[in-house]
Design a protein around this motif. Structure first.
Motif, PDB file in Angstrom:
ATOM      1  N   MET A 125      12.077  -2.289  -1.612  1.00 15.39           N
ATOM      2  CA  MET A 125      11.145  -2.913  -0.659  1.00 15.39           C
ATOM      3  C   MET A 125      11.874  -3.763   0.387  1.00 15.39           C
ATOM      4  SD  MET A 125       8.329  -4.465  -3.317  1.00 15.39           S
ATOM      5  CE  MET A 125       7.584  -3.464  -4.625  1.00 15.39           C
ATOM      6  N   ASN A 162      -3.091  -7.680   1.232  1.00 16.97           N
ATOM      7  CA  ASN A 162      -2.930  -6.330   1.773  1.00 16.97           C
ATOM      8  C   ASN A 162      -4.271  -5.646   2.037  1.00 16.97           C
ATOM      9  OD1 ASN A 162      -3.674  -5.995  -0.871  1.00 16.97           O
ATOM     10  ND2 ASN A 162      -2.107  -4.492  -1.379  1.00 16.97           N
ATOM     11  N   ASP A 169       2.749   0.189  -5.713  1.00 14.33           N
ATOM     12  CA  ASP A 169       1.602   1.098  -5.652  1.00 14.33           C
ATOM     13  C   ASP A 169       1.569   2.108  -6.793  1.00 14.33           C
ATOM     14  OD1 ASP A 169       0.684  -0.139  -3.408  1.00 14.33           O
ATOM     15  OD2 ASP A 169       1.205   1.457  -2.009  1.00 14.33           O
ATOM     16  N   GLY A 223       4.359  -7.917   3.229  1.00 16.96           N
ATOM     17  CA  GLY A 223       3.454  -6.787   3.101  1.00 16.96           C
ATOM     18  C   GLY A 223       2.026  -7.082   3.535  1.00 16.96           C
ATOM     19  N   THR A 241      12.515  -2.123   4.240  1.00 19.21           N
ATOM     20  CA  THR A 241      11.560  -1.036   4.441  1.00 19.21           C
ATOM     21  C   THR A 241      10.103  -1.466   4.446  1.00 19.21           C
ATOM     22  OG1 THR A 241      11.601  -0.624   2.075  1.00 19.21           O
ATOM     23  CG2 THR A 241      13.072   0.705   3.439  1.00 19.21           C
ATOM     24  N   LEU A 242       9.771  -2.540   3.764  1.00 23.00           N
ATOM     25  CA  LEU A 242       8.355  -2.895   3.608  1.00 23.00           C
ATOM     26  C   LEU A 242       7.946  -3.947   4.619  1.00 23.00           C
ATOM     27  CD1 LEU A 242       5.658  -2.910   2.134  1.00 23.00           C
ATOM     28  CD2 LEU A 242       6.660  -4.529   0.527  1.00 23.00           C
ATOM     29  N   ILE A 246       6.800 -12.467   1.333  1.00 21.68           N
ATOM     30  CA  ILE A 246       5.421 -12.899   1.541  1.00 21.68           C
ATOM     31  C   ILE A 246       4.480 -11.817   1.031  1.00 21.68           C
ATOM     32  CG2 ILE A 246       3.691 -13.413   3.311  1.00 21.68           C
ATOM     33  CD1 ILE A 246       5.883 -14.690   4.978  1.00 21.68           C
ATOM     34  N   ASP A 272      -0.338  -0.027   2.209  1.00 25.26           N
ATOM     35  CA  ASP A 272       0.423   0.413   1.045  1.00 25.26           C
ATOM     36  C   ASP A 272       1.879  -0.045   1.124  1.00 25.26           C
ATOM     37  OD1 ASP A 272       1.880   2.208   2.616  1.00 25.26           O
ATOM     38  OD2 ASP A 272       0.754   3.967   1.958  1.00 25.26           O
ATOM     39  N   ASP A 273       2.668   0.310   0.119  1.00 24.67           N
ATOM     40  CA  ASP A 273       4.055  -0.170   0.037  1.00 24.67           C
ATOM     41  C   ASP A 273       4.937   0.351   1.171  1.00 24.67           C
ATOM     42  OD1 ASP A 273       3.489  -1.616  -2.184  1.00 24.67           O
ATOM     43  OD2 ASP A 273       4.537  -0.328  -3.600  1.00 24.67           O
ATOM     44  N   GLN A 274       4.480   1.404   1.839  1.00 25.22           N
ATOM     45  CA  GLN A 274       5.231   1.912   2.982  1.00 25.22           C
ATOM     46  C   GLN A 274       4.747   1.286   4.292  1.00 25.22           C
ATOM     47  OE1 GLN A 274       4.573   4.130   0.329  1.00 25.22           O
ATOM     48  NE2 GLN A 274       6.696   3.644  -0.119  1.00 25.22           N
ATOM     49  N   ARG A 303      -6.359  -0.927   3.060  1.00 25.90           N
ATOM     50  CA  ARG A 303      -5.307  -1.466   2.191  1.00 25.90           C
ATOM     51  C   ARG A 303      -3.956  -1.016   2.729  1.00 25.90           C
ATOM     52  NH1 ARG A 303      -4.876  -1.864  -4.275  1.00 25.90           N
ATOM     53  NH2 ARG A 303      -2.618  -1.975  -4.468  1.00 25.90           N
TER      54      ARG A 303
END
Lengths: 187, 187, 187, 187
Positions: free
Chosen positions: A81, B140, A170, B32, B14-15, D137, B169-171, B167
């Motif tokens: 992440m 989120n 996720d 996020g 990446t997040l 965060i 997401d992690d990406q 929502r």
């Protein structure tokens, strides 16, 4: 306080759907929140992973141990992440914080000339127990603080004050996004 | 208060990753949370997708339109996380709610004998506008409610009351996890 | 599907601390996440509140009913946090959305010349049941969608498609921050 | 796409409330997420509070300093939510963790026979600087890790490795729910 049995498999929690039967009717539920049980399993998994790396080193040597450590970081930490807030027990400036996977891997398994690490996870750890002082859960984040005691193959016990931050991703996997470990203060 | 140099190497984040320069020093930030700008873009993307499906149907026929609709559902809805709460404008009992991707695809693009759908997205939509009554953001999750007006190739306007739940997401992709659309009440 | 018994008291869930006994040691846990049980109780409480307002109106008149309705809004809706996304079943433009407490109170209990409302909660409601199509929980937010059926003192049933968004506040109280209700589509 | 006039009255919003003007139309937004700016301000406030307690002690004595410290804990820590995970720099077993306000107050301002504390905040602190290694965060939670350096009235610098967990409450106030401070490891 008793020690934790080391049979837990690595973090493999599934977010997924739940079917609820409230009001006598089934309906799907999507629930990404961390539960206290998730936290307990992730804490157990960390200890199991440490012992596994130690054992792999003893049985199969440093290269294989490094592979296992890398897998632990890939599956159980949040480096996928971005930066992870990791302050290992025994690091010093200017390498105190290991916000990259490379730095964390070096700490656990050594073998990286960039860092002055001998491999914390290679030191014959055989037993692990922890004792939470408190836990705070909010959404997909859980925070824990407490004592961790690990015992090596000579029966020597190391105690640390440890804080963890977990984030449930996720896929339902708890990942360590924060890890602050320090030796107890000696006046 | 002055900043002090540090040698930590920054990594690719990446997040929703950001490099912050607070206090004159760079450090990595993983964030996020949904922003208001994220929400605006996701609302605009929904309208653009509806018009794209309509245009594809007109230019390339129903099969290609269904492919585009499936792609919209895969990329912009949360069926990959489990059940989506989707109450389309024109559905009736016992098929009111389309909690599966199959049901949603049938609503938008028809062609599924299980559902009595003619394909809402195939009706020549050319223009789209929306007007938020309010927005609520928490972690989120973002929730919006308001009027949506869509215009077809004959210039006819359809107005609906629409609620969305997004929502992130992690990406970092906003996905619709809730969509309640209804015609305005006529006394 | 069976109807819900109407003995539930109004939302009074406490966030508070939990004492966990994981690993044989007690430690405090702060957990602000919404649980499925929280959601069920909040859904039941909404029905109980509607029936209570109706009964108060019948037994004690409109002024007292309005007081009860205001209390329901204060304790069970999120107007204390700001705008609530509320699209009642029977409102029309330009008063479709009731993002303020004043607008919501008028809808439920009438008596406000700004709005053309006769008081939805005053219509002799005696029974309430709901049926979730799906539920999504994320942090302190829970979203539900499904059918709600309410029966008046003449035995007439009104069915609506209803979406709720709940937010658990710092005191552990679930508050409705989103409420979209619509009559089923009639082709 | 043009905006359409609407007559909804905006209300006073209390929870990090914002009026957005997306699409040329104003609408209320409720947004409880932590921002990076919130985090920076909270980190600065912690340092300012430490210096204020020190100065109060010097100017007005221990009793008044304790009052100020109690106020800092009431306004800036999360003891009102339950246990706070607080591992101060200089505590020892069995009083390592100060999960109650009483324990935290003793650490900062002394004067409590239950704990062997001399009052960390009373030691003439005059300057404060911090350097984040990384920030994470998620929703209403922010986590930071880095170096903190504080300088006393003799010009002596104390450096610690510090982790904070902040939670934004319903009133928009960031509260410390986690605080792990440790002296740098000396090999």
């Amino acid at each position: 306080m008793k020690s934790i049995p080391m049979t837990t498999t690595l973090m493999a929690l599934t977010l997924g759907a739940i079917t609820s039967t409230a009001y006598g009717k089934e309906f799907p539920v999507v629930d990404g929140n961390i539960t206290q049980d998730d936290v307990r399993k992730a804490q157990e998994a960390w200890g199991a992973a440490l012992i596994k790396i130690s054992k792999t080193y003893k049985d199969q040597g440093p290269e294989k141990a490094r592979e296992v450590a890398a897998e632990v970081l890939d599956k159980g930490y949040g480096y996928n992440m971005g930066a992870v807030m990791f302050k290992p027990t025994l690091t010093t400036s200017p390498n105190t914080f290991r916000v990259t996977k490379e730095g964390a891997l070096s700490y656990f398994a050594g073998g990286n000339k960039t860092y002055p690490d001998t491999g914390f996870a290679l030191k014959g750890w055989e037993k692990y127990e922890f004792e939470n002082a408190a836990v705070h859960i909010s959404g997909n984040i859980a925070l824990t603080m407490g004592k961790v005691r690990i015992t090596n193959d000579k029966g020597e016990v190391t105690e640390v004050d440890k804080t963890w931050g977990f984030r449930k991703d996720d896929q339902g996997v708890l990942r360590i996004i924060l890890h602050h470990s320090s030796l107890p203060y000696v006046p």
